[in-house]
Design a protein around this motif. Structure first.
Motif, mmCIF file in Angstrom:
data_model
loop_
_atom_site.group_PDB
_atom_site.id
_atom_site.type_symbol
_atom_site.label_atom_id
_atom_site.label_comp_id
_atom_site.label_asym_id
_atom_site.label_seq_id
_atom_site.Cartn_x
_atom_site.Cartn_y
_atom_site.Cartn_z
ATOM 1 N N HIS A 87 0.911 -1.065 0.120
ATOM 2 C CA HIS A 87 0.019 0.032 -0.143
ATOM 3 C C HIS A 87 0.884 1.085 -0.053
ATOM 4 O O HIS A 87 2.229 1.237 0.226
ATOM 5 N N TYR A 88 0.313 2.492 -0.070
ATOM 6 C CA TYR A 88 1.072 3.719 0.083
ATOM 7 C C TYR A 88 0.130 4.468 0.846
ATOM 8 O O TYR A 88 -1.227 4.382 1.040
ATOM 9 N N HIS A 89 0.531 5.752 1.431
ATOM 10 C CA HIS A 89 -0.286 6.760 2.093
ATOM 11 C C HIS A 89 -0.138 8.082 1.400
ATOM 12 O O HIS A 89 0.969 8.183 0.739
ATOM 13 N N GLU A 90 -0.992 9.002 1.714
ATOM 14 C CA GLU A 90 -0.809 10.310 0.950
ATOM 15 C C GLU A 90 -0.257 11.174 1.881
ATOM 16 O O GLU A 90 -0.024 12.168 1.619
ATOM 17 N N ASP A 91 0.401 10.714 3.046
ATOM 18 C CA ASP A 91 1.321 11.471 3.806
ATOM 19 C C ASP A 91 2.509 10.655 3.852
ATOM 20 O O ASP A 91 2.543 9.613 3.870
ATOM 21 N N GLU A 92 3.414 11.299 4.465
ATOM 22 C CA GLU A 92 4.772 10.657 4.909
ATOM 23 C C GLU A 92 4.161 9.451 6.026
ATOM 24 O O GLU A 92 3.432 9.753 6.925
ATOM 25 N N GLU A 93 5.246 8.626 6.118
ATOM 26 C CA GLU A 93 4.984 7.776 7.252
ATOM 27 C C GLU A 93 6.315 7.694 7.989
ATOM 28 O O GLU A 93 7.281 7.392 7.672
ATOM 29 N N ILE A 94 6.251 8.001 9.336
ATOM 30 C CA ILE A 94 7.368 7.969 10.031
ATOM 31 C C ILE A 94 7.322 7.348 11.320
ATOM 32 O O ILE A 94 6.176 7.203 12.035
ATOM 33 N N ARG A 95 8.347 6.249 11.315
ATOM 34 C CA ARG A 95 8.365 5.287 12.662
ATOM 35 C C ARG A 95 9.510 5.333 13.309
ATOM 36 O O ARG A 95 10.759 5.219 12.730
ATOM 37 N N TYR A 96 9.544 5.663 14.705
ATOM 38 C CA TYR A 96 10.704 5.557 15.530
ATOM 39 C C TYR A 96 10.785 4.354 16.308
ATOM 40 O O TYR A 96 9.704 4.386 17.157
ATOM 41 N N TRP A 155 -4.727 7.567 9.022
ATOM 42 C CA TRP A 155 -4.003 6.247 8.463
ATOM 43 C C TRP A 155 -4.878 5.642 7.491
ATOM 44 O O TRP A 155 -5.805 4.819 7.807
ATOM 45 N N GLU A 156 -4.659 6.293 6.087
ATOM 46 C CA GLU A 156 -5.499 5.524 5.189
ATOM 47 C C GLU A 156 -4.733 4.860 4.490
ATOM 48 O O GLU A 156 -3.627 5.652 3.610
ATOM 49 N N ARG A 169 0.286 9.897 -5.202
ATOM 50 C CA ARG A 169 1.321 8.529 -5.842
ATOM 51 C C ARG A 169 1.935 8.811 -7.041
ATOM 52 O O ARG A 169 3.119 8.588 -7.289
ATOM 53 N N LEU A 170 1.245 9.413 -7.925
ATOM 54 C CA LEU A 170 1.760 9.880 -9.186
ATOM 55 C C LEU A 170 2.920 10.802 -9.275
ATOM 56 O O LEU A 170 3.929 10.556 -9.729
ATOM 57 N N SER A 171 2.788 11.822 -8.447
ATOM 58 C CA SER A 171 3.943 12.728 -8.171
ATOM 59 C C SER A 171 4.987 11.987 -7.587
ATOM 60 O O SER A 171 6.205 12.278 -7.792
ATOM 61 N N TYR A 172 4.888 10.960 -6.567
ATOM 62 C CA TYR A 172 6.178 10.432 -6.001
ATOM 63 C C TYR A 172 6.572 9.416 -7.291
ATOM 64 O O TYR A 172 7.729 9.659 -7.220
ATOM 65 N N ALA A 173 6.069 8.826 -7.840
ATOM 66 C CA ALA A 173 6.388 7.851 -8.988
ATOM 67 C C ALA A 173 7.063 8.727 -10.138
ATOM 68 O O ALA A 173 8.264 8.117 -10.465
#
Length: 178
Positions: A87-96, A155-156, A169-173
């Motif tokens: 999957h992907y998210h429309e926001d950054e995913e940050i995990r510490y 969290w979508e 997603r398109l911008s990232y790709a």
């Protein structure tokens, strides 16, 4: 030091928590080129400074282990399979990672899986729009992590098999085209 390598692509529904190390290492520079940010952070002060620098305003903590599911192995396995769905998210995913360990898999510019094994003090930031998945390690089956958010926590997960490709997603790709 963090372990980063190409996934062997031999996982099944029953063994995706195994290392699946292809033996081909991946550099942190390679992760950086696809927008993935890694850092080891050992103090709360350093985490707070990073949050301020990157304009993260909210945070929460997540504990994943069998006990969190009242020792219901079926519920635990169902949640792990959900996190492992690409999957992907429309926001950054940050995990510490505060304690424990887990694997984050991300797609590179050639659509190959890169696996990163995170342990205590590891921080990973995935850019919005990157395909990824997560699982705990088979050895420990436990992680306690801080999640950071720029705005209100949301969290979508947009699963790849839906075929939905948002502007994010398109911008990232487009940003990682070789």
């Amino acid at each position: 030091m963090v372990e980063v390598y190409y996934h062997d692509n031999k996982d099944t529904i029953d063994d995706f928590t195994e290392p699946h190390n292809s033996g081909v290492p991946v550099s942190l520079d390679t992760l950086s080129k696809i927008g993935v940010f890694y850092r080891q952070i050992k103090t709360q002060e350093d985490l707070d400074n990073l949050a301020t620098q990157r304009d993260y305003k909210n945070r929460d903590e997540v504990n994943l282990n069998l006990a969190a599911f009242n020792n219901d192995i079926n519920a635990y396995n169902a949640k792990m399979q959900q996190f492992y769905k690409e999957h992907y998210h429309e926001d950054e995913e940050i995990r510490y990672i505060v304690d424990g360990e887990g694997y984050f898999d991300v797609r590179d510019e050639n659509d190959k899986w890169i696996r990163t094994k995170l342990n205590k003090y590891d921080l990973l930031i995935l850019p919005a729009g990157i395909y990824h998945r997560f699982t705990l390690t088979d050895d420990l089956k436990y992680v306690r992590a801080v999640r950071l958010f720029k705005d209100e926590p949301k969290w979508e997960a947009i699963n790849r098999d839906t075929g939905k490709e948002s502007e994010v997603r398109l911008s990232y790709a487009q940003s990682i085209v070789v």
